[in-house]
Design a protein around this motif. Structure first.
Motif, PDB file in Angstrom:
ATOM      1  N   LYS A  84       0.661  -1.286  -0.573  1.00 24.82           N
ATOM      2  CA  LYS A  84      -0.419  -0.029  -0.534  1.00 24.82           C
ATOM      3  C   LYS A  84       0.725   0.943  -0.155  1.00 24.82           C
ATOM      4  CE  LYS A  84      -3.139   2.557   2.953  1.00 24.82           C
ATOM      5  NZ  LYS A  84      -4.530   2.454   4.096  1.00 24.82           N
ATOM      6  N   ASP A  85       1.723   1.508   0.452  1.00 25.48           N
ATOM      7  CA  ASP A  85       2.388   2.401   0.911  1.00 25.48           C
ATOM      8  C   ASP A  85       2.953   2.496  -0.859  1.00 25.48           C
ATOM      9  OD1 ASP A  85       2.097   3.083   3.893  1.00 25.48           O
ATOM     10  OD2 ASP A  85       4.149   1.430   4.495  1.00 25.48           O
ATOM     11  N   PHE A  86       3.600   1.686  -0.944  1.00 25.95           N
ATOM     12  CA  PHE A  86       5.050   1.549  -2.219  1.00 25.95           C
ATOM     13  C   PHE A  86       3.710   1.926  -3.341  1.00 25.95           C
ATOM     14  CE2 PHE A  86       4.131  -0.274  -6.607  1.00 25.95           C
ATOM     15  CZ  PHE A  86       6.217   0.122  -6.828  1.00 25.95           C
ATOM     16  N   GLU A 103       1.102  16.034   1.632  1.00 31.28           N
ATOM     17  CA  GLU A 103      -0.443  16.706   1.818  1.00 31.28           C
ATOM     18  C   GLU A 103      -1.766  15.944   1.357  1.00 31.28           C
ATOM     19  OE1 GLU A 103      -1.472  20.501   0.767  1.00 31.28           O
ATOM     20  OE2 GLU A 103       0.444  21.125   1.547  1.00 31.28           O
ATOM     21  N   PRO A 104      -2.572  15.977   2.120  1.00 33.80           N
ATOM     22  CA  PRO A 104      -3.971  15.333   1.889  1.00 33.80           C
ATOM     23  C   PRO A 104      -3.829  14.675   0.584  1.00 33.80           C
ATOM     24  CG  PRO A 104      -4.647  17.347   3.297  1.00 33.80           C
ATOM     25  CD  PRO A 104      -3.688  17.659   2.276  1.00 33.80           C
ATOM     26  N   ILE A 105      -4.965  13.673   0.667  1.00 32.29           N
ATOM     27  CA  ILE A 105      -4.967  13.348  -1.018  1.00 32.29           C
ATOM     28  C   ILE A 105      -6.013  12.927  -1.223  1.00 32.29           C
ATOM     29  CG2 ILE A 105      -6.303  11.419   0.224  1.00 32.29           C
ATOM     30  CD1 ILE A 105      -3.344  10.172  -2.186  1.00 32.29           C
ATOM     31  N   ASN A 106      -7.225  14.161  -1.053  1.00 33.46           N
ATOM     32  CA  ASN A 106      -7.475  14.597  -1.833  1.00 33.46           C
ATOM     33  C   ASN A 106      -7.447  15.980  -1.943  1.00 33.46           C
ATOM     34  OD1 ASN A 106      -9.033  12.368  -1.951  1.00 33.46           O
ATOM     35  ND2 ASN A 106     -10.459  13.492  -0.100  1.00 33.46           N
ATOM     36  N   ASP A 123     -10.763  10.802   3.285  1.00 35.30           N
ATOM     37  CA  ASP A 123      -9.815  11.539   2.949  1.00 35.30           C
ATOM     38  C   ASP A 123      -8.255  10.932   2.806  1.00 35.30           C
ATOM     39  OD1 ASP A 123      -8.124  14.258   1.840  1.00 35.30           O
ATOM     40  OD2 ASP A 123      -7.428  15.198   3.286  1.00 35.30           O
ATOM     41  N   GLN A 124      -8.422   9.488   3.226  1.00 33.77           N
ATOM     42  CA  GLN A 124      -7.924   8.619   3.094  1.00 33.77           C
ATOM     43  C   GLN A 124      -7.221   7.248   1.862  1.00 33.77           C
ATOM     44  OE1 GLN A 124      -5.640   8.200   6.793  1.00 33.77           O
ATOM     45  NE2 GLN A 124      -7.143   9.607   7.113  1.00 33.77           N
ATOM     46  N   PHE A 125      -6.453   7.469   2.009  1.00 33.76           N
ATOM     47  CA  PHE A 125      -5.917   7.133   0.652  1.00 33.76           C
ATOM     48  C   PHE A 125      -6.695   5.527   1.060  1.00 33.76           C
ATOM     49  CE2 PHE A 125      -3.131   3.566  -1.861  1.00 33.76           C
ATOM     50  CZ  PHE A 125      -3.421   4.812  -3.314  1.00 33.76           C
ATOM     51  N   VAL A 126      -6.933   4.236  -0.589  1.00 36.14           N
ATOM     52  CA  VAL A 126      -6.764   3.037  -0.232  1.00 36.14           C
ATOM     53  C   VAL A 126      -6.418   2.450  -1.653  1.00 36.14           C
ATOM     54  CG1 VAL A 126      -8.527   3.162   1.511  1.00 36.14           C
ATOM     55  CG2 VAL A 126      -9.429   3.169  -0.838  1.00 36.14           C
ATOM     56  N   LEU A 127      -6.841   1.299  -1.394  1.00 38.38           N
ATOM     57  CA  LEU A 127      -6.293   0.527  -2.718  1.00 38.38           C
ATOM     58  C   LEU A 127      -7.595   0.416  -3.194  1.00 38.38           C
ATOM     59  CD1 LEU A 127      -3.580  -2.433  -1.593  1.00 38.38           C
ATOM     60  CD2 LEU A 127      -3.126  -0.832  -2.928  1.00 38.38           C
ATOM     61  N   PRO A 128      -6.885   0.272  -4.910  1.00 38.29           N
ATOM     62  CA  PRO A 128      -8.685  -0.101  -5.454  1.00 38.29           C
ATOM     63  C   PRO A 128      -9.971  -1.254  -4.891  1.00 38.29           C
ATOM     64  CG  PRO A 128      -7.021  -0.489  -7.308  1.00 38.29           C
ATOM     65  CD  PRO A 128      -6.159   0.318  -5.949  1.00 38.29           C
ATOM     66  N   GLN A 129     -10.826  -1.335  -5.064  1.00 37.45           N
ATOM     67  CA  GLN A 129     -11.672  -2.533  -4.966  1.00 37.45           C
ATOM     68  C   GLN A 129     -10.549  -3.637  -5.937  1.00 37.45           C
ATOM     69  OE1 GLN A 129     -15.713  -2.739  -4.997  1.00 37.45           O
ATOM     70  NE2 GLN A 129     -15.868  -4.106  -4.621  1.00 37.45           N
TER      71      GLN A 129
END
Length: 256
Positions: free
Chosen positions: A172-174, A189-192, A201-207
């Motif tokens: 996920k970090d990569f 900076e915030p992801i959004n 405003d939290q980064f997540v991997l795609p479903q």
């Protein structure tokens, strides 16, 4: 006599185990239905077409895979309907019936509906079977909706893999670092901050993450993290670039 009997018993048990552990085989399955027997190729026709692989046999792995695929297709096509649907055939009947009801209630909006789902095995290995689904749905409105989705199964048990079972925590970090670089979002900076729609405003991997013969695919469909106008956001990585993060082997075997 007793020895012969025991030998026969063990032979039967061994044969049963071999059958249970036999590699899964797949065949193609299609369900197609149109309104009032119209021809989709001639246009102005409400229809649904679903084509996808099914696992043969009665093993638990085959049953799990087929049920998960059925549930997935139903959710893709009929995500707004609260009534229980248990088969793709029932889904097709419901789709046509919903169109008919809508056309009767709103004759001035009698525009043909379309639903198309095409599934295929994109990669099969000793540990993984990855399915890709291309879907196009139109049920009125300004435009239809196209999507790509993936399901990744354990080849032995037929269970769906979670992201945590497929990747190390470092993946996920990569990917977030690569994503921020590509989207011009500073790491602090915030992801959004550039207008994306990540929840809280939290980064997540795609479903939808899938595997092909050559690369790992990470696919955000339109609307998931950005506006429809932005379209799909897709990233592809050669396996050599991400193999250190993978928990499953990708030794490919022939697709049957």
């Amino acid at each position: 006599m007793r020895k012969i009997f025991l030998v026969l018993v063990f032979a039967v048990l061994f044969t049963g185990c071999e059958e249970e552990e036999e590699a899964l085989k797949f065949s193609n399955y299609a369900v197609e239905k149109s309104y009032e027997a119209c021809n989709p190729e001639e246009g102005n026709c409400t229809f649904i077409s679903v084509n996808y692989p099914v696992a043969e046999g009665k093993t638990e792995a085959a049953k799990r895979i087929n049920q998960e695929i059925t549930n997935h297709i139903i959710e893709v096509v009929d995500y707004r309907d609260e009534k229980k649907i248990e088969s793709v055939e029932s889904l097709a009947d419901r789709f046509i019936k919903n169109f008919e009801d809508t056309a009767n209630d709103f004759p001035e909006q009698n525009i043909p509906w379309e639903a198309s789902v095409l599934g295929e095995i994109s990669l099969r290995t000793e540990e993984l079977i990855s399915f890709r689904f291309n879907s196009e749905i139109f049920t009125g409105g300004a435009h239809g909706y196209s999507s790509v989705s993936f399901l990744n199964f354990n080849s032995e048990t037929g269970a769906l893999y979670s992201h945590e079972e497929l990747f190390t925590s470092a993946f996920k970090d990569f990917f977030e670092e690569k994503f921020r670089e590509d989207q011009n979002i500073p790491q602090d900076e915030p992801i959004n901050s550039n207008g994306l729609f990540f929840e809280d405003d939290q980064f997540v991997l795609p479903q939808n993450i899938g595997f092909t013969q050559d690369e790992l695919v990470l696919h955000y469909n339109a609307y998931e993290i950005s506006s429809y106008a932005d379209g799909n956001i897709i990233y592809r990585f050669p396996y050599a670039e991400v193999e250190e993060f993978l928990k499953v082997g990708l030794q490919e075997i022939p697709v049957e």
